[in-house]
Design an enzyme around this catalytic site. Sequence first.
Site, PDB file in Angstrom:
ATOM      1  N   ASP A   1      78.886  39.110 -16.435  1.00 55.87           N
ATOM      2  CA  ASP A   1      79.208  38.511 -17.735  1.00 55.87           C
ATOM      3  C   ASP A   1      80.721  38.301 -17.821  1.00 55.87           C
ATOM      4  O   ASP A   1      81.509  39.158 -17.408  1.00 55.87           O
ATOM      5  CB  ASP A   1      78.730  39.428 -18.871  1.00 55.87           C
ATOM      6  N   ILE A   2      81.109  37.134 -18.349  1.00 53.97           N
ATOM      7  CA  ILE A   2      82.525  36.771 -18.421  1.00 53.97           C
ATOM      8  C   ILE A   2      83.290  37.641 -19.429  1.00 53.97           C
ATOM      9  O   ILE A   2      84.515  37.777 -19.339  1.00 53.97           O
ATOM     10  CB  ILE A   2      82.644  35.264 -18.760  1.00 53.97           C
TER      11      ILE A   2
ATOM     12  N   ASN B   1      68.688  39.298 -26.220  1.00 52.25           N
ATOM     13  CA  ASN B   1      68.857  38.802 -27.579  1.00 52.25           C
ATOM     14  C   ASN B   1      68.003  37.546 -27.726  1.00 52.25           C
ATOM     15  O   ASN B   1      68.012  36.682 -26.854  1.00 52.25           O
ATOM     16  CB  ASN B   1      70.331  38.474 -27.845  1.00 52.25           C
TER      17      ASN B   1
ATOM     18  N   GLU C   1      73.374  33.653 -28.274  1.00 54.47           N
ATOM     19  CA  GLU C   1      74.374  32.575 -28.329  1.00 54.47           C
ATOM     20  C   GLU C   1      74.128  31.504 -27.276  1.00 54.47           C
ATOM     21  O   GLU C   1      74.353  30.327 -27.533  1.00 54.47           O
ATOM     22  CB  GLU C   1      75.788  33.152 -28.194  1.00 54.47           C
ATOM     23  N   VAL C   2      73.728  31.918 -26.096  1.00 56.09           N
ATOM     24  CA  VAL C   2      73.434  30.935 -25.039  1.00 56.09           C
ATOM     25  C   VAL C   2      71.913  30.753 -24.997  1.00 56.09           C
ATOM     26  O   VAL C   2      71.170  31.712 -24.747  1.00 56.09           O
ATOM     27  CB  VAL C   2      73.966  31.405 -23.665  1.00 56.09           C
TER      28      VAL C   2
ATOM     29  N   HIS D   1      68.207  35.094 -20.940  1.00 55.94           N
ATOM     30  CA  HIS D   1      69.002  35.953 -20.054  1.00 55.94           C
ATOM     31  C   HIS D   1      68.829  37.412 -20.435  1.00 55.94           C
ATOM     32  O   HIS D   1      68.676  37.754 -21.596  1.00 55.94           O
ATOM     33  CB  HIS D   1      70.481  35.557 -20.070  1.00 55.94           C
TER      34      HIS D   1
ATOM     35  N   HIS E   1      70.616  41.006 -20.280  1.00 52.71           N
ATOM     36  CA  HIS E   1      71.884  41.721 -20.094  1.00 52.71           C
ATOM     37  C   HIS E   1      71.587  43.073 -19.453  1.00 52.71           C
ATOM     38  O   HIS E   1      70.746  43.819 -19.955  1.00 52.71           O
ATOM     39  CB  HIS E   1      72.551  42.017 -21.441  1.00 52.71           C
TER      40      HIS E   1
HETATM   41  P1  AMP Z   1      73.925  36.188 -25.833  1.00 51.87           P
HETATM   42  O1  AMP Z   1      74.859  36.497 -26.968  1.00 51.87           O
HETATM   43  O2  AMP Z   1      72.828  37.181 -25.665  1.00 51.87           O
HETATM   44  O3  AMP Z   1      73.445  34.751 -25.865  1.00 51.87           O
HETATM   45  O4  AMP Z   1      74.791  36.365 -24.511  1.00 51.87           O
HETATM   46  C1  AMP Z   1      75.527  35.352 -23.916  1.00 51.87           C
HETATM   47  C2  AMP Z   1      76.428  36.019 -22.922  1.00 51.87           C
HETATM   48  O5  AMP Z   1      76.914  35.040 -22.026  1.00 51.87           O
HETATM   49  C3  AMP Z   1      77.656  36.686 -23.561  1.00 51.87           C
HETATM   50  O6  AMP Z   1      77.660  38.078 -23.230  1.00 51.87           O
HETATM   51  C4  AMP Z   1      78.822  35.934 -22.932  1.00 51.87           C
HETATM   52  O7  AMP Z   1      79.927  36.770 -22.677  1.00 51.87           O
HETATM   53  C5  AMP Z   1      78.214  35.395 -21.650  1.00 51.87           C
HETATM   54  N1  AMP Z   1      78.858  34.211 -21.108  1.00 51.87           N
HETATM   55  C6  AMP Z   1      79.227  33.091 -21.774  1.00 51.87           C
HETATM   56  N2  AMP Z   1      79.745  32.189 -20.927  1.00 51.87           N
HETATM   57  C7  AMP Z   1      79.711  32.739 -19.684  1.00 51.87           C
HETATM   58  C8  AMP Z   1      80.118  32.319 -18.380  1.00 51.87           C
HETATM   59  N3  AMP Z   1      80.669  31.120 -18.177  1.00 51.87           N
HETATM   60  N4  AMP Z   1      79.952  33.171 -17.352  1.00 51.87           N
HETATM   61  C9  AMP Z   1      79.415  34.382 -17.535  1.00 51.87           C
HETATM   62  N5  AMP Z   1      78.991  34.840 -18.741  1.00 51.87           N
HETATM   63  C10 AMP Z   1      79.148  34.042 -19.808  1.00 51.87           C
END
Ligand code: AMP
Length: 114
Positions: free
Chosen positions: A30-31, A87, A95-96, A100, A102
Site C-alpha cells: 500500500d502506498i 472495506n 475509496e478504490v 482489495h 488489506h
Molecule cells: P480503501 O480505502 O479500502 O479503498 O483502500 C484503498 C487503498 O489503496 C488505500 O489504503 C490507499 O493507500 C491505497 N492506494 C491508493 N493508491 C495506491 C497506489 N497507487 N499504490 C498502492 N496503494 C494505493
Amino acid sequence: MENCLFCKIIKGEIPCDKVYEDEEILAFHDINPAAPIHILVIPKKHITSLAHIEKEDENIIGKIYGVINKIAEEQGFKQDGYRVIVNCGKNGGQEVMHLHFHILAGKRLGEKIV
Ligand code: AMP
Ligand code: ZN
C-alpha cells in the site's frame, strides 16, 4: 475497466511495489501504509467491491485467502499474526472501487472494532 486505478496497476500503466503475482491475483505494498506491513491483495478481474461478487467469482475469493497465507509465510509475519480488512462501499469506507484485501501486520494492531 478504464479509469480504475487498480486495473491500471494490473496493466502496468501505474507502477507498484509488487509482493506476489499469478494469472489471477496481484499483491503489492500500500502506498500509504497504516501499519509497518500493509499489503493489498487484488483479483486481476475487475470486481467493484465485495457487494459485486458473482457466483463465478467465489473461487477467486478462496484463492485470495490462500495467497494471503502464502504471503504471510514468505514475508515472515505468519507466526506473529496479522489482520485482513475489506472495506465495502460508502459506509465501509471503500475509496478504490476495485475489490482489495488489506493485510496489516508488523505490530500489535489497535482500534479493534469487532
Ligand atoms: P480503501 O480505502 O479500502 O479503498 O483502500 C484503498 C487503498 O489503496 C488505500 O489504503 C490507499 O493507500 C491505497 N492506494 C491508493 N493508491 C495506491 C497506489 N497507487 N499504490 C498502492 N496503494 C494505493
Ligand atoms: Zn479495476
